[in-house]
Design an enzyme around this catalytic site. Structure first.
Site, PDB file in Angstrom:
ATOM      1  N   ARG A  40       0.817  -1.214   0.000  1.00 14.11           N
ATOM      2  CA  ARG A  40       0.000   0.000   0.000  1.00 14.11           C
ATOM      3  C   ARG A  40       0.855   1.270   0.000  1.00 14.11           C
ATOM      4  NH1 ARG A  40      -2.504  -3.588   2.905  1.00 14.11           N
ATOM      5  NH2 ARG A  40      -4.428  -4.401   2.033  1.00 14.11           N
ATOM      6  N   HIS A 124      -5.239 -14.472   6.028  1.00 13.30           N
ATOM      7  CA  HIS A 124      -5.045 -14.332   4.582  1.00 13.30           C
ATOM      8  C   HIS A 124      -4.232 -15.495   4.013  1.00 13.30           C
ATOM      9  CE1 HIS A 124      -5.824  -9.674   4.579  1.00 13.30           C
ATOM     10  NE2 HIS A 124      -6.883 -10.381   4.891  1.00 13.30           N
ATOM     11  N   CYS A 132      -3.195 -27.799  -4.864  1.00 19.08           N
ATOM     12  CA  CYS A 132      -3.794 -28.196  -6.126  1.00 19.08           C
ATOM     13  C   CYS A 132      -5.304 -28.112  -5.954  1.00 19.08           C
ATOM     14  CB  CYS A 132      -3.380 -29.616  -6.495  1.00 19.08           C
ATOM     15  SG  CYS A 132      -4.322 -30.267  -7.904  1.00 19.08           S
ATOM     16  N   SER A 198      -1.061  -2.416  11.387  1.00 22.07           N
ATOM     17  CA  SER A 198      -2.174  -2.525  10.439  1.00 22.07           C
ATOM     18  C   SER A 198      -2.958  -1.226  10.431  1.00 22.07           C
ATOM     19  CB  SER A 198      -3.104  -3.683  10.826  1.00 22.07           C
ATOM     20  OG  SER A 198      -4.242  -3.703   9.981  1.00 22.07           O
ATOM     21  N   GLY A 225       0.472   6.037  11.167  1.00 21.99           N
ATOM     22  CA  GLY A 225      -0.637   6.416  10.301  1.00 21.99           C
ATOM     23  C   GLY A 225      -1.967   6.182  10.983  1.00 21.99           C
TER      24      GLY A 225
HETATM   25 ZN    ZN Z   1      -3.653 -32.463  -7.888  1.00 20.48          ZN
END
Ligand code: ZN
Length: 253
Positions: A40, A124, A132, A198, A225
């Site tokens: 950011r 996150h 996969c 954060s 900030g």
């Molecule tokens: Zn796979």
């Protein structure tokens, strides 16, 4: 809130010492001293020439895995070279001393675990694994790095020949339900939430301090900030994250 730095650190140390169910919430700012730029902040490193909302978007991965991995492979290379900094160490130390129950993090860099934190909720996701989407198989970070450095543009599942996806929340994706449920429970139970590095702008994580407040808990901030919680916090330390956490640890009883 306007205390001198030392005074604020003492106030926060007292809050931590008297809390019974404190939890830490961290964002990109805690990893900046490790050398990971906050995307950011414009014009920094990897994000200088690209728009993260586009290149790190789930649609980009679906449309062109090779192109996605050209970018994300650089990110993996950068993240393979960095380690935890004293701010991560301080958070791990708070848990070792029994002063916090764990850390909820927006970061995908694995640095809290590397610093020794035991209870880490990665809302996150994390670069620890690539997955996969066909068979659910997982490949570890080091193995994916080996595939990428061998010159393969896109790491694939050995079984399905399907492109592997980093086990992180890309733009356009939902947050993992299990991790958010754990984070929500910790926030609701917390009598103190310490938010570090954060800006608390990205939902749903940005709503967690509000949940703590709604349930009668208090919040404290160590971040540079403004945040939406500047008025409601007990104390805000707005200096360098490493120095502020050092001062808090030094002020603990
Ligand atoms: Zn796979």
């Amino acid at each position: 809130m306007s205390f001198a730095t030392g005074t604020s650190a003492a106030v926060l140390a007292e809050l931590l010492a008297s809390a019974e169910r404190a939890v830490v919430l961290t964002g990109a700012g805690i990893s900046v001293p490790s050398g990971i730029p906050d995307f950011r902040t414009p014009g920094k490193g990897l994000w200088e020439k690209v728009d993260p909302m586009k290149v790190a978007h789930i649609d980009a991965f679906r449309r062109s895995p090779d192109e996605f991995w050209t970018f994300y492979g650089q990110r993996f290379a950068m993240l393979s070279e960095i380690g935890p900094n004293p701010a991560h160490d301080a958070v791990a130390e708070l848990e070792r001393r029994g002063l916090v129950r764990g850390v909820i993090t927006q970061n995908i860099d694995r640095l809290h675990r590397a610093a020794g934190s035991q209870t880490v909720i990665e809302v996150h996701g994390s670069i620890e694994w690539c997955v996969c989407e066909m068979c659910g198989g997982k490949v570890g970070f080091d193995d994916v790095r080996a595939i990428l450095t061998s010159g393969t543009p896109t790491p694939e599942c050995a079984t399905c020949i399907s492109p592997l996806k980093p086990n992180v929340v890309l733009f356009g994706e939902m947050l993992p339900e299990d991790a958010m449920a754990d984070a929500t429970a910790l926030a609701a139970e917390a009598d103190l939430m310490l938010c570090i590095g954060s800006s608390l702008e990205v939902y749903p994580v940005a709503g967690l301090p509000g949940l703590t407040l709604d349930k009668g808990g208090r919040i404290a901030l160590i971040t540079q900030g403004p945040t939406p919680y500047d008025r409601e916090c007990e104390v805000k330390l707005a200096g360098d994250v490493v120095e502020e956490l050092d001062a808090v640890l030094a002020a603990l009883p």
